[in-house]
Design an enzyme around this catalytic site. Structure first.
Site, PDB file in Angstrom:
ATOM      1  CE  LYS A 211     -44.699 -12.059  72.261  1.00  0.00           C
ATOM      2  NZ  LYS A 211     -45.202 -12.998  73.239  1.00  0.00           N
ATOM      3  CD  GLU A 217     -39.558 -19.910  59.297  1.00  0.00           C
ATOM      4  OE1 GLU A 217     -39.065 -19.055  60.060  1.00  0.00           O
ATOM      5  OE2 GLU A 217     -39.869 -21.055  59.664  1.00  0.00           O
ATOM      6  N   GLY A 270     -48.045 -15.454  70.614  1.00  0.00           N
ATOM      7  CA  GLY A 270     -48.297 -15.433  69.172  1.00  0.00           C
ATOM      8  C   GLY A 270     -49.615 -16.092  68.812  1.00  0.00           C
ATOM      9  NE  ARG A 271     -49.730 -21.183  72.729  1.00  0.00           N
ATOM     10  CZ  ARG A 271     -48.481 -20.975  73.158  1.00  0.00           C
ATOM     11  NH1 ARG A 271     -47.572 -20.474  72.344  1.00  0.00           N
ATOM     12  NH2 ARG A 271     -48.145 -21.251  74.396  1.00  0.00           N
ATOM     13  CD  GLU A 356     -46.687 -22.549  69.092  1.00  0.00           C
ATOM     14  OE1 GLU A 356     -47.069 -21.493  69.611  1.00  0.00           O
ATOM     15  OE2 GLU A 356     -45.888 -22.570  68.141  1.00  0.00           O
ATOM     16  CG  HIS A 387     -66.597 -38.256  50.434  1.00  0.00           C
ATOM     17  ND1 HIS A 387     -67.481 -39.213  49.994  1.00  0.00           N
ATOM     18  CD2 HIS A 387     -67.340 -37.187  50.799  1.00  0.00           C
ATOM     19  CE1 HIS A 387     -68.724 -38.722  50.074  1.00  0.00           C
ATOM     20  NE2 HIS A 387     -68.655 -37.495  50.556  1.00  0.00           N
ATOM     21  CE  LYS A 515     -39.065 -20.768  66.159  1.00  0.00           C
ATOM     22  NZ  LYS A 515     -39.581 -19.656  66.937  1.00  0.00           N
TER      23      LYS A 515
HETATM   24  O1  F6P Z   1     -42.089 -21.151  66.175  1.00  0.00           O
HETATM   25  C1  F6P Z   1     -43.263 -20.917  66.903  1.00  0.00           C
HETATM   26  C2  F6P Z   1     -43.565 -19.448  67.025  1.00  0.00           C
HETATM   27  O2  F6P Z   1     -42.727 -18.870  67.955  1.00  0.00           O
HETATM   28  C3  F6P Z   1     -45.029 -19.242  67.356  1.00  0.00           C
HETATM   29  O3  F6P Z   1     -45.288 -19.334  68.695  1.00  0.00           O
HETATM   30  C4  F6P Z   1     -45.278 -17.899  66.759  1.00  0.00           C
HETATM   31  O4  F6P Z   1     -46.647 -17.652  66.556  1.00  0.00           O
HETATM   32  C5  F6P Z   1     -44.517 -18.025  65.464  1.00  0.00           C
HETATM   33  O5  F6P Z   1     -43.379 -18.798  65.790  1.00  0.00           O
HETATM   34  C6  F6P Z   1     -44.103 -16.738  64.824  1.00  0.00           C
HETATM   35  O6  F6P Z   1     -43.291 -15.983  65.670  1.00  0.00           O
HETATM   36  P1  F6P Z   1     -43.114 -14.433  65.431  1.00  0.00           P
HETATM   37  O7  F6P Z   1     -44.455 -13.811  65.520  1.00  0.00           O
HETATM   38  O8  F6P Z   1     -42.178 -13.974  66.505  1.00  0.00           O
HETATM   39  O9  F6P Z   1     -42.522 -14.253  64.062  1.00  0.00           O
END
Ligand code: F6P
Length: 548
Positions: A211, A217, A270-271, A356, A387, A515
């Site tokens: 987003k 990452e 994002g979620r 979140e 289990h 972060k």
């Molecule tokens: O660190 C949490 C977050 O901001 C989430 O809310 C989001 O889905 C995810 O990281 C990834 O963020 P982005 O889509 O900006 O890479």
């Protein structure tokens, strides 16, 4: 602030009816509720499309429902729900609406409450995504070799990964789609390397979903894949990459060509981004129709949420039960077990959604709340979990409201397996409720040869308190429509509970501090220099281990 002593917790005034209803309910048991009213299933199992929600094995009763109605009125839920659905600013810290229902609507709201256009943007974005997906699916958009893509690596993390992964697992089971897909979230090379090893770079489309298009990452993984393609002779790796983002300028700056950038609105968290171009990989693999059916399923839940009266409103009842068990019964967690391996990522998906959304201690007016907000959501897949963790679920000292998800029609033809799976699912909820008295356990042991103290001890260990609440959600089958309804149900449920806890459901500031620190620690690790950074001795020594 976290409080060691739960007795220090207070409650919002509006929860008073819930607490009164809980006092009465605690004096009874699920078994006696069923004995008094054998029609509990008919009374408390609600149905929508392909989904049934059996609340009868919770402590819900008509007076409890009446208390929910009072709570809804005093919390002005109807008004708040309407604000959400009409594009009001329901995310005050970021001054944004929450656009997930608009993004999946057939006829989205024309504009948000600030007058920003919504429908035109959302529909154009959806069309652009469908046509990009279709051109890859049909082979019109090709790899640089001139061949159809055979591999797709989807990069993204959190909401930019879990949705697509869930869709592929749930809906592409057993399909020969012509594409091999890999979703890589973690910056851990152990996650990326297997995808690199499994794909031919010359036939691989890389989708970068982010987003913000700033997530460390995802961008690091993307750069590594550029290098990987380049090393293997792909002349212009960026041409085999697409970006999915709400920040197209960042994607452009990264080098992705405009025609391969698919966008979605800033007001879509994002979620919630499964409803947008973030699901591009699933649209390519499953086709537009599947996505349209998923939208339709979600829309039917949206309509139900928007119009059903409180006592029949499924997400609302589920949310109120969450608040009831969490606050009036002091249950610190909720567990979810999906009896379908295609839903193995669902717990993670919903963990992000709910934790979140509602894992917060500051109210919408900026004051600290003094009551429990989101329960810790955890769980797994049945029967595996039986289990592993069910010992605690059946005999542990916590009250854990449990949710089971079962799918009546399997996506395979191993009928005996499916019958066994469903029998197990329904047995667990019955066992949690029924329990077993020590006398029953003792009579079971009557014929056994253990004697004296040993038998008593064993009978006590084989005693189950029972009276443990659960909800069972049954899907006729797992298809795009039922999945769409299910996910929309969880979204609305979480909105309602967060609203009752008086928190901003739609920001996620709690992820920021870690972060920020990670960025500066990475600089230390890369430069070998602590500079003027003020680090505690534990962290300093841990970083030192990497530098040594
Ligand atoms: O660190 C949490 C977050 O901001 C989430 O809310 C989001 O889905 C995810 O990281 C990834 O963020 P982005 O889509 O900006 O890479």
């Amino acid at each position: 602030m976290f409080r060691k002593d739960r007795s220090q917790l207070t409650q919002p005034k509006s929860f008073a009816p819930l607490f009164e209803a809980a006092e009465e309910a605690k004096a009874t048991s699920l078994n006696s509720l069923f004995a008094e009213n054998p029609d509990r299933f008919e009374d408390f199992c609600l149905e929508l499309g392909q989904l049934k929600f059996d609340f009868s094995k919770t402590h819900i009763t008509k007076p409890v429902l009446a208390s929910f109605e009072k709570l809804a009125a005093s919390a002005e839920l109807v008004d708040k729900r309407n604000q959400l659905l009409m594009g009001g600013i329901v995310n005050p810290t970021e001054h944004r609406p929450a656009l997930h229902t608009a993004v999946r609507a057939t006829n989205p709201i024309a504009e948000d409450s600030e007058g920003n256009p919504i429908a035109s943007e959302v529909l154009a974005q959806r069309d652009a995504c469908y046509s990009f997906a279709e051109s890859v699916r049909s082979g019109e958009t090709k790899a640089l070799t001139g061949n159809k893509y055979r591999h797709i690596i989807h990069l993204g993390i959190g909401g930019s990964a879990l949705g697509p992964q869930l869709l592929l697992d749930a809906l592409a089971f057993g399909m020969d789609t012509g594409f091999k897909t890999h979703c890589v979230a973690n910056v851990d090379g152990h996650a990326l390397k297997p995808a690199m090893d499994a794909c031919n770079p010359a036939e691989t489309l890389v989708i970068i979903a982010s987003k913000t298009f700033t997530t460390t990452e995802t961008l690091r993984n993307a750069r590594t894949l550029i290098q990987w393609m380049s090393d293997s002779g792909v002349s212009n790796p960026l041409k085999q990459m697409a970006a999915v983002t709400a920040a197209p300028d960042h994607a452009q700056a990264f080098g992705i060509s405009n025609t391969s950038i698919l966008t979605f609105p800033e007001g879509l968290g994002g979620r919630y981004s499964i409803w947008s171009s973030v699901s591009l990989v699933a649209m390519i693999v499953l086709g537009k129709q599947a996505f349209e059916s998923m939208r339709a399923g979600a829309e039917s839940m949206d309509n139900h949420f928007a119009t059903a009266p409180v006592q029949q409103n499924i997400p609302l009842i589920a949310a109120m039960l969450d608040v009831w068990y969490g606050n009036a019964w002091a249950a610190p967690t909720r567990a979810l077990f999906a009896y379908d391996s295609r839903l193995s990522v669902l717990v993670q998906y919903l963990q992000q959604l709910e934790m979140e959304n509602n894992g917060k201690n500051i109210s919408t007016d900026g004051t600290e709340i003094n009551w429990q907000s989101s329960p810790i959501l955890w769980g797994g897949v049945g029967t595996d979990a039986q289990h592993a963790v069910f010992q605690l679920v059946h005999q542990g000292t916590h009250l854990i409201p449990v949710e089971f998800i079962a799918v009546l029609k399997a996506g395979h033809d191993l009928d005996d397996h499916h019958k066994c799976l469903l029998a197990n699912c329904f047995a667990q909820s019955a066992a949690l409720m029924k329990g077993r008295t020590t006398a029953e356990a003792a009579s079971m042991l009557a014929g056994d040869s253990i004697s004296g103290q040993g038998k008593d001890l064993l009978a006590r260990a084989k005693t189950f308190s029972g009276n443990r609440p659960s909800t069972t959600i049954v899907l006729d089958q797992l298809n795009p429509e039922s999945l769409g309804s299910l996910l929309a149900f969880y979204e609305h449920r979480s909105f309602v509970s967060g609203t009752l806890w008086q928190i901003n459901v739609f920001d996620q500031m709690g992820v920021e501090l870690g972060k920020e620190l990670a960025k500066s620690y990475q600089e230390i690790i890369e430069s070998g220099d602590f500079g003027s950074l003020d680090v505690d001795s534990s962290t300093q020594n841990l970083l030192g281990l990497v530098l040594d």
